[in-house]
Design a protein around this motif. Structure first.
Motif, PDB file in Angstrom:
ATOM      1  N   LEU A 106       0.816  -1.265  -0.176  1.00 56.62           N
ATOM      2  CA  LEU A 106      -0.007  -0.002  -0.055  1.00 56.62           C
ATOM      3  C   LEU A 106       0.749   1.232  -0.014  1.00 56.62           C
ATOM      4  N   HIS A 107       1.787   1.166   0.919  1.00 56.23           N
ATOM      5  CA  HIS A 107       2.757   2.281   0.709  1.00 56.23           C
ATOM      6  C   HIS A 107       3.319   2.514  -0.415  1.00 56.23           C
ATOM      7  N   GLY A 108       4.041   1.563  -0.910  1.00 56.56           N
ATOM      8  CA  GLY A 108       4.436   1.381  -2.410  1.00 56.56           C
ATOM      9  C   GLY A 108       3.569   2.003  -3.318  1.00 56.56           C
ATOM     10  N   GLU A 109       2.387   1.459  -3.213  1.00 58.17           N
ATOM     11  CA  GLU A 109       1.653   2.229  -4.487  1.00 58.17           C
ATOM     12  C   GLU A 109       1.106   3.822  -4.254  1.00 58.17           C
ATOM     13  N   GLN A 110       1.366   4.287  -3.060  1.00 56.00           N
ATOM     14  CA  GLN A 110       1.185   5.605  -2.502  1.00 56.00           C
ATOM     15  C   GLN A 110       2.263   6.189  -3.148  1.00 56.00           C
ATOM     16  N   GLY A 111       3.641   5.512  -3.109  1.00 49.73           N
ATOM     17  CA  GLY A 111       4.922   6.161  -3.703  1.00 49.73           C
ATOM     18  C   GLY A 111       4.746   6.092  -5.081  1.00 49.73           C
ATOM     19  N   ALA A 112       4.193   5.239  -5.978  1.00 54.88           N
ATOM     20  CA  ALA A 112       4.095   5.077  -7.242  1.00 54.88           C
ATOM     21  C   ALA A 112       3.116   6.106  -7.628  1.00 54.88           C
ATOM     22  N   LEU A 113       2.047   6.367  -7.041  1.00 52.89           N
ATOM     23  CA  LEU A 113       1.161   7.577  -7.413  1.00 52.89           C
ATOM     24  C   LEU A 113       1.838   8.675  -7.388  1.00 52.89           C
ATOM     25  N   SER A 114       2.539   9.168  -6.160  1.00 54.70           N
ATOM     26  CA  SER A 114       3.120  10.287  -6.256  1.00 54.70           C
ATOM     27  C   SER A 114       4.324  10.578  -7.198  1.00 54.70           C
ATOM     28  N   LEU A 115       5.034   9.437  -7.369  1.00 51.60           N
ATOM     29  CA  LEU A 115       6.133   9.499  -8.175  1.00 51.60           C
ATOM     30  C   LEU A 115       5.626   9.890  -9.776  1.00 51.60           C
ATOM     31  N   SER A 116       4.615   9.156 -10.013  1.00 54.50           N
ATOM     32  CA  SER A 116       3.826   9.214 -11.523  1.00 54.50           C
ATOM     33  C   SER A 116       3.561  10.658 -11.637  1.00 54.50           C
ATOM     34  N   ALA A 117       2.852  11.294 -10.737  1.00 51.93           N
ATOM     35  CA  ALA A 117       2.471  12.545 -10.698  1.00 51.93           C
ATOM     36  C   ALA A 117       3.488  13.507 -10.880  1.00 51.93           C
ATOM     37  N   SER A 118       4.586  13.361 -10.094  1.00 50.83           N
ATOM     38  CA  SER A 118       5.956  14.008 -10.333  1.00 50.83           C
ATOM     39  C   SER A 118       6.427  14.174 -11.716  1.00 50.83           C
ATOM     40  N   LEU A 119       6.531  12.756 -12.222  1.00 49.72           N
ATOM     41  CA  LEU A 119       7.002  12.696 -14.031  1.00 49.72           C
ATOM     42  C   LEU A 119       6.252  13.885 -14.576  1.00 49.72           C
ATOM     43  N   CYS A 120       5.077  14.122 -14.237  1.00 47.15           N
ATOM     44  CA  CYS A 120       4.113  15.054 -15.356  1.00 47.15           C
ATOM     45  C   CYS A 120       4.884  16.433 -15.066  1.00 47.15           C
ATOM     46  N   HIS A 121       5.510  16.644 -14.077  1.00 47.07           N
ATOM     47  CA  HIS A 121       5.990  18.027 -13.914  1.00 47.07           C
ATOM     48  C   HIS A 121       7.211  18.130 -14.500  1.00 47.07           C
ATOM     49  N   ILE A 122       8.123  17.084 -14.992  1.00 45.91           N
ATOM     50  CA  ILE A 122       9.351  17.101 -15.267  1.00 45.91           C
ATOM     51  C   ILE A 122       9.621  16.572 -16.846  1.00 45.91           C
ATOM     52  N   LEU A 123       8.559  15.860 -17.098  1.00 47.25           N
ATOM     53  CA  LEU A 123       8.839  15.158 -18.590  1.00 47.25           C
ATOM     54  C   LEU A 123       8.474  16.084 -19.754  1.00 47.25           C
ATOM     55  N   ARG A 124       9.293  16.250 -20.647  1.00 53.66           N
ATOM     56  CA  ARG A 124       8.923  17.518 -21.813  1.00 53.66           C
ATOM     57  C   ARG A 124       8.160  16.920 -22.695  1.00 53.66           C
ATOM     58  N   ASP A 125       8.126  15.616 -23.224  1.00 53.68           N
ATOM     59  CA  ASP A 125       7.364  15.091 -24.333  1.00 53.68           C
ATOM     60  C   ASP A 125       6.021  14.975 -23.916  1.00 53.68           C
TER      61      ASP A 125
END
Length: 304
Positions: A106-125
């Protein structure tokens, strides 16, 4: 010195504080098609954790009389500590071990959720951004689903272990796309796939089996995103850059493995059955020096 290690434009990034860079009008017309297939497949593996047509969390399970999972999956099975427990205590320890594992998931899934959202802030494509946004949506339903499962079986989840918490914090906070992708899409998602497959095959609770089946349909695509990065990046790395990635990945893996099997991380679990974690640790160390028991434990707990 750590750098972005960008070798393919589909993984090019901007500084997370530089939102204006994402408003560049030329950027919108440079959408890669590299992720179109896995984005399009989103509809094929849709499921709703709040819809009983997909999964019914109200199905009962006797937590005091039945093993939630195969007790062979418990790292301490076959040790001196296990041998001195009666049947009721063994069931309790096994089910608490499952609670620890599922809380970590469960904690890992929350980490994956937050990380995926953070990728939206930095990926240019724009295509890579769309994939990351899609994954964030899917990770959100995993958080909902595993939180609900833990709630109906135990109430509250267990706190995150220090080792796993440290890794997730580093991955989510990192400004480097390669760390996020190697750490989450390849290592953590790979670990999750192994855990889901293990529980799918060896859990005794039909609800848990169904939950893992549904989660696996999503995680396979998340892992694919990391594989695309690896295929497009690793062959282009210099020897020095390759060493940076490999050394960091090895360190990350060791930390995750420590969280998985070290009794010190599970102090609260052992305390609930009246076992001192140091005694459990010593018992485990003695057991793994025995070739027969070491082989059995390797088969039962190695989800990698």
């Amino acid at each position: 010195m750590t750098t972005q290690l960008t070798k393919d434009q589909v993984y090019d990034t901007v500084d997370p504080r530089d939102f204006p860079a994402l408003l560049d009008i030329d950027r919108y017309g440079k959408r890669s098609s590299a992720f179109d297939k896995i984005i399009a497949a989103t509809h094929d593996h849709f499921w709703d954790p709040l819809d009983k047509a997909y999964i019914d969390f109200s199905e009962p399970f006797d937590m005091e009389k039945d093993y939630l999972i195969d007790p062979d999956l418990v790292a301490g099975r076959g040790t001196a500590v296990w041998d001195k427990l009666d049947e009721a205590q063994r069931i309790k320890l096994t089910n608490l071990d499952a609670k620890w594992a599922l809380s970590s998931i469960l904690h890992g899934e929350q980490g994956a959720l937050s990380l995926s959202a953070s990728l939206c802030h930095i990926l240019r494509d724009p295509g890579a951004q769309e994939y990351a946004a899609n994954q964030a949506r899917e990770e959100a339903r995993h958080v909902t689903a595993f939180a609900q499962y833990v709630k109906v079986r135990w109430g509250k989840p267990m706190p995150i272990g220090g080792s796993l918490g440290g890794v997730l914090n580093e991955l989510v906070a990192s400004p480097y796309a390669w760390k996020k992708i190697v750490g989450m899409q390849l290592l953590v998602e790979g670990l999750a796939m192994g855990a889901f497959a293990t529980f799918y095959n060896r859990a005794n609770d039909p609800v848990l089996v169904r939950l893992c089946q549904l989660a696996m349909t999503d995680e396979a695509f998340h892992h694919k995103f990391g594989k695309i990065w690896a295929d497009r990046t690793i062959p282009k790395l210099s020897k020095e850059e390759q060493n940076i990635v490999e050394d960091w990945a090895a360190s990350c893996f060791q930390t995750l493995l420590f969280n998985l099997i070290n009794p010190e991380q599970m102090k609260s679990v052992y305390a609930l059955v009246g076992i001192d974690w140091q005694e459990a640790h010593q018992s485990l160390m003695e057991a793994i020096t025995d070739e027969h028991r070491r082989e059995r434990m390797r088969e039962g707990t190695d989800i990698f």
